[in-house]
Design a protein around this motif. Structure first.
Motif, PDB file in Angstrom:
ATOM      1  N   THR A  92      -0.011 -20.598 -36.192  1.00  0.00           N
ATOM      2  CA  THR A  92       0.747 -19.455 -36.727  1.00  0.00           C
ATOM      3  C   THR A  92       1.471 -18.719 -35.611  1.00  0.00           C
ATOM      4  OG1 THR A  92      -0.897 -19.226 -38.493  1.00  0.00           O
ATOM      5  CG2 THR A  92       0.588 -17.375 -38.132  1.00  0.00           C
TER       6      THR A  92
ATOM      7  N   LEU B  53       6.184 -18.241 -33.597  1.00  0.00           N
ATOM      8  CA  LEU B  53       6.964 -17.211 -32.894  1.00  0.00           C
ATOM      9  C   LEU B  53       7.624 -17.746 -31.636  1.00  0.00           C
ATOM     10  CD1 LEU B  53       4.385 -14.270 -33.142  1.00  0.00           C
ATOM     11  CD2 LEU B  53       6.288 -14.754 -34.684  1.00  0.00           C
TER      12      LEU B  53
ATOM     13  N   LEU C 224      11.111 -16.269 -30.637  1.00  0.00           N
ATOM     14  CA  LEU C 224      11.017 -14.958 -30.000  1.00  0.00           C
ATOM     15  C   LEU C 224      10.396 -15.066 -28.607  1.00  0.00           C
ATOM     16  CD1 LEU C 224       9.832 -12.745 -33.006  1.00  0.00           C
ATOM     17  CD2 LEU C 224      12.122 -12.875 -32.017  1.00  0.00           C
TER      18      LEU C 224
ATOM     19  N   LYS D  63       9.828  -7.132 -29.642  1.00  0.00           N
ATOM     20  CA  LYS D  63       9.745  -7.757 -30.971  1.00  0.00           C
ATOM     21  C   LYS D  63       8.676  -8.850 -30.990  1.00  0.00           C
ATOM     22  CE  LYS D  63      14.604  -6.980 -32.192  1.00  0.00           C
ATOM     23  NZ  LYS D  63      15.894  -7.629 -32.552  1.00  0.00           N
ATOM     24  N   TYR D  64       8.672  -9.643 -29.925  1.00  0.00           N
ATOM     25  CA  TYR D  64       7.704 -10.744 -29.870  1.00  0.00           C
ATOM     26  C   TYR D  64       6.272 -10.217 -29.822  1.00  0.00           C
ATOM     27  CZ  TYR D  64       4.931 -14.536 -27.864  1.00  0.00           C
ATOM     28  OH  TYR D  64       3.951 -15.457 -27.629  1.00  0.00           O
TER      29      TYR D  64
ATOM     30  N   LYS E 247       5.156  -7.268 -30.716  1.00  0.00           N
ATOM     31  CA  LYS E 247       4.810  -6.560 -31.946  1.00  0.00           C
ATOM     32  C   LYS E 247       4.385  -7.537 -33.035  1.00  0.00           C
ATOM     33  CE  LYS E 247       6.623  -3.208 -35.253  1.00  0.00           C
ATOM     34  NZ  LYS E 247       7.808  -2.377 -35.653  1.00  0.00           N
ATOM     35  N   ARG E 248       5.168  -8.581 -33.215  1.00  0.00           N
ATOM     36  CA  ARG E 248       4.825  -9.574 -34.236  1.00  0.00           C
ATOM     37  C   ARG E 248       3.565 -10.350 -33.843  1.00  0.00           C
ATOM     38  NH1 ARG E 248       4.213 -10.244 -39.218  1.00  0.00           N
ATOM     39  NH2 ARG E 248       4.562 -12.373 -39.992  1.00  0.00           N
ATOM     40  N   TYR E 249       3.420 -10.634 -32.565  1.00  0.00           N
ATOM     41  CA  TYR E 249       2.245 -11.368 -32.074  1.00  0.00           C
ATOM     42  C   TYR E 249       0.974 -10.577 -32.355  1.00  0.00           C
ATOM     43  CZ  TYR E 249      -0.681 -14.062 -28.829  1.00  0.00           C
ATOM     44  OH  TYR E 249      -1.659 -14.845 -28.284  1.00  0.00           O
TER      45      TYR E 249
ATOM     46  N   GLU F 207       0.528  -8.209 -34.579  1.00  0.00           N
ATOM     47  CA  GLU F 207       0.291  -8.118 -36.022  1.00  0.00           C
ATOM     48  C   GLU F 207      -0.421  -9.372 -36.547  1.00  0.00           C
ATOM     49  OE1 GLU F 207       4.042  -7.474 -37.820  1.00  0.00           O
ATOM     50  OE2 GLU F 207       4.192  -5.360 -37.215  1.00  0.00           O
ATOM     51  N   ILE F 208       0.088 -10.517 -36.159  1.00  0.00           N
ATOM     52  CA  ILE F 208      -0.546 -11.767 -36.608  1.00  0.00           C
ATOM     53  C   ILE F 208      -1.951 -11.888 -36.041  1.00  0.00           C
ATOM     54  CG2 ILE F 208      -0.392 -14.282 -36.487  1.00  0.00           C
ATOM     55  CD1 ILE F 208       2.630 -14.015 -36.512  1.00  0.00           C
TER      56      ILE F 208
ATOM     57  N   GLU G 254      -4.387  -9.520 -37.924  1.00  0.00           N
ATOM     58  CA  GLU G 254      -4.705  -9.959 -39.285  1.00  0.00           C
ATOM     59  C   GLU G 254      -5.578 -11.213 -39.268  1.00  0.00           C
ATOM     60  OE1 GLU G 254      -2.357 -11.588 -43.284  1.00  0.00           O
ATOM     61  OE2 GLU G 254      -1.247 -10.867 -41.539  1.00  0.00           O
TER      62      GLU G 254
ATOM     63  N   GLN H  70      -0.827  -0.186 -31.088  1.00  0.00           N
ATOM     64  CA  GLN H  70      -1.044  -1.303 -32.013  1.00  0.00           C
ATOM     65  C   GLN H  70      -2.206  -2.173 -31.544  1.00  0.00           C
ATOM     66  OE1 GLN H  70       2.498  -3.576 -32.649  1.00  0.00           O
ATOM     67  NE2 GLN H  70       1.601  -4.814 -34.297  1.00  0.00           N
TER      68      GLN H  70
END
Length: 488
Positions: A270, A274, A277, A309-310, A312-314, A316-317, A320, A410
């Motif tokens: 998953t 990314l 990014l 951006k990278y 932040k998304r990293y 989050e994943i 979760e 975060q």
């Protein structure tokens, strides 16, 4: 009288008729002649004889026309009668000579195939007859491996379905396998059953591979995970063997470690999504390093937006998926309290492993693998290493203080989320500023500032939730509730 007439008439009769003197019809006719008158002998008797001769001729003609085939056959048989009698005599002689030999063979056969003594030929015949009677059952047994392989393949093809057909198919496969193992238990010396069991083992290996692959699926739910682990426990019970001290349960054994590895592979795949990014973030890292080498501010990078951006998304994943993995593991394998205390990667895990090592020194001499720590005890540490390695590599690219604080907040929420399951790693992040890497010199102070703001926010949330700040117990509970609320 007849004899005297025959003597008078014999000179006038043909030789063939003379031979018929003793014939009863001839004697009867000669006896009739003296009874006739002279006139009758001269007038009516010749006509009567002619009429009788003509009638006999017609009868003979009709008989020959009607039965000529029988006459011919009879004539042929009569002509071959002499040779047939000779052949019959010879065959009768041969039959008479063969009777003693036949009697000897009958006695030998009776003694050879007598039921009184053990006979390999009779046993082989019994086996063949038994095989003939049970050919349908044997055909059903021979079809079991093919049916099992088909069922496993069908379940693998329908593994994406969420209905009951997927569960029913795997359950049917397990029932077939249990039936084959029962046959092997009943007939351990049968080569046929052993061959069928070997083929069933191959099918079960395929099923095990399919189930382990299913553990790597995206968005694995609790019900599907428990169902898959339950099937794995039936298919491969050796994976669920105890690895702890004295045979005690140790977090699901190898099956628990397999589950964590599969979910970790899903997490890594998953995060690999990314990569676009990440490539942009790598370009910003290259620009940062070139700008640092040239000691020049003109034309160098200043933003780090792609890295932000990278990351932040990293995060989050990671937040979760890590929470889902540990939560699923705890709900599926239901570890005991000792293992729960050992899941913290800091002090509690070390203390638990130390106690386990001290209490099983004798067992270690026999089998050193009995003292391995639970899989969940070291798994959060590995997850934190993935996160800290990424932060250490890409966080220096972000020069905006507000953006860095947002990312660190975060990360703090991520630590609090995982801390609800015993894996809080917020204190480990303070060590990033002590690594000596370029761009991480002020990381410790920034992290302390974020922690201070977070605690202030937690204090305000405690007041909102009505917690008693003077009570240590109430303060700790309020802090946990505030942390959980902020992390949510």
């Amino acid at each position: 009288m007849a004899e005297h007439l025959y003597e008078l008439l014999s000179p006038h009769l043909p030789s063939t008729e003379a031979n018929l003197s003793k014939d009863p019809p001839t004697i009867q006719y000669l006896n009739r002649l003296p009874t006739l008158s002279l006139q009758a002998l001269q007038t009516t008797e010749p006509q009567s004889l002619a009429q009788s001769a003509h009638s006999n001729l017609l009868s003979l003609q009709a008989l020959s026309n009607r039965s000529h085939k029988s006459f011919i056959t009879s004539a042929d048989s009569l002509s071959n009668l002499h040779s047939s009698i000779a052949n019959l005599k010879r065959q009768a002689q041969e039959l008479r000579d063969g009777i003693p030999k036949l009697d000897e063979e009958a006695v030998r056969f009776s003694s050879k195939y007598s039921r009184a003594a053990e006979n390999a030929t009779l046993e082989q015949r019994k086996k063949v007859m038994r095989l003939s009677r049970n050919v349908d059952r044997i055909s059903d047994i021979l079809e079991l491996p093919t049916l099992l392989a088909t069922t496993v393949s069908s379940a693998a093809a329908n593994s994406g379905n969420t209905g009951t057909s997927f569960s029913t198919t795997y359950s049917a496969a397990l029932d077939l396998y249990a039936h084959i193992k029962r046959l092997q238990t009943l007939y351990p010396d049968s080569p046929l059953v052993n061959d069928v069991a070997a083929q069933a083992e191959d099918a079960m290996k395929d099923m095990t591979s399919n189930l382990i692959t299913a553990l790597r699926a995206q968005n694995l739910r609790l019900a599907a995970g428990m169902r898959t682990v339950g099937w794995l426990r039936r298919v491969a019970p050796e994976l669920d063997a105890a690895i702890g001290e004295g045979g005690a349960s140790n977090g699901g054994g190898a099956l628990g470690a397999t589950f964590l590895i599969c979910r970790l592979a899903n997490l890594v795949s998953t995060l690999e999504a990314l990569d676009p990014l990440r490539e942009l973030a790598d370009q910003e890292t290259q620009r940062r390093t070139r700008g640092s080498d040239q000691k020049s501010g003109t034309g160098s990078w200043t933003a780090g937006h792609q890295t932000e951006k990278y990351l932040k998304r990293y995060i989050e994943i990671f937040r979760e998926q890590s929470f889902a993995v540990v939560s699923l593991y705890k709900n599926i394998f239901t570890p005991d309290q000792s293992e729960t205390d050992a899941t913290a990667p800091g002090l509690r895990g070390i203390d638990a492993r130390t106690k386990t090592a001290q209490s099983s020194q004798t067992d270690r001499r026999l089998d050193p693998f009995q003292c391995l720590p639970p899989a969940l005890a070291t798994f959060p540490t590995h997850l934190v290493q993935l996160l800290t390695g990424t932060l250490r590599t890409y966080l220096p690219n972000i020069q905006d203080k507000t953006a860095r604080e947002s990312l660190l907040t975060q990360v703090l929420y991520c630590a609090a989320s995982l801390g609800r399951l015993g894996g809080d790693f917020s204190m480990i992040l303070t060590e990033l500023g002590d690594t000596g890497d370029e761009g991480t010199e002020g990381f410790a102070s920034e992290w302390e500032e974020v922690m201070r703001k977070h605690r202030a926010l937690a204090g305000r949330l405690e007041q909102l939730t009505g917690a008693n700040p003077t009570s240590p117990t109430g303060s700790s509970k309020g802090t946990l509730q505030a942390t959980s609320l902020a992390a949510s």
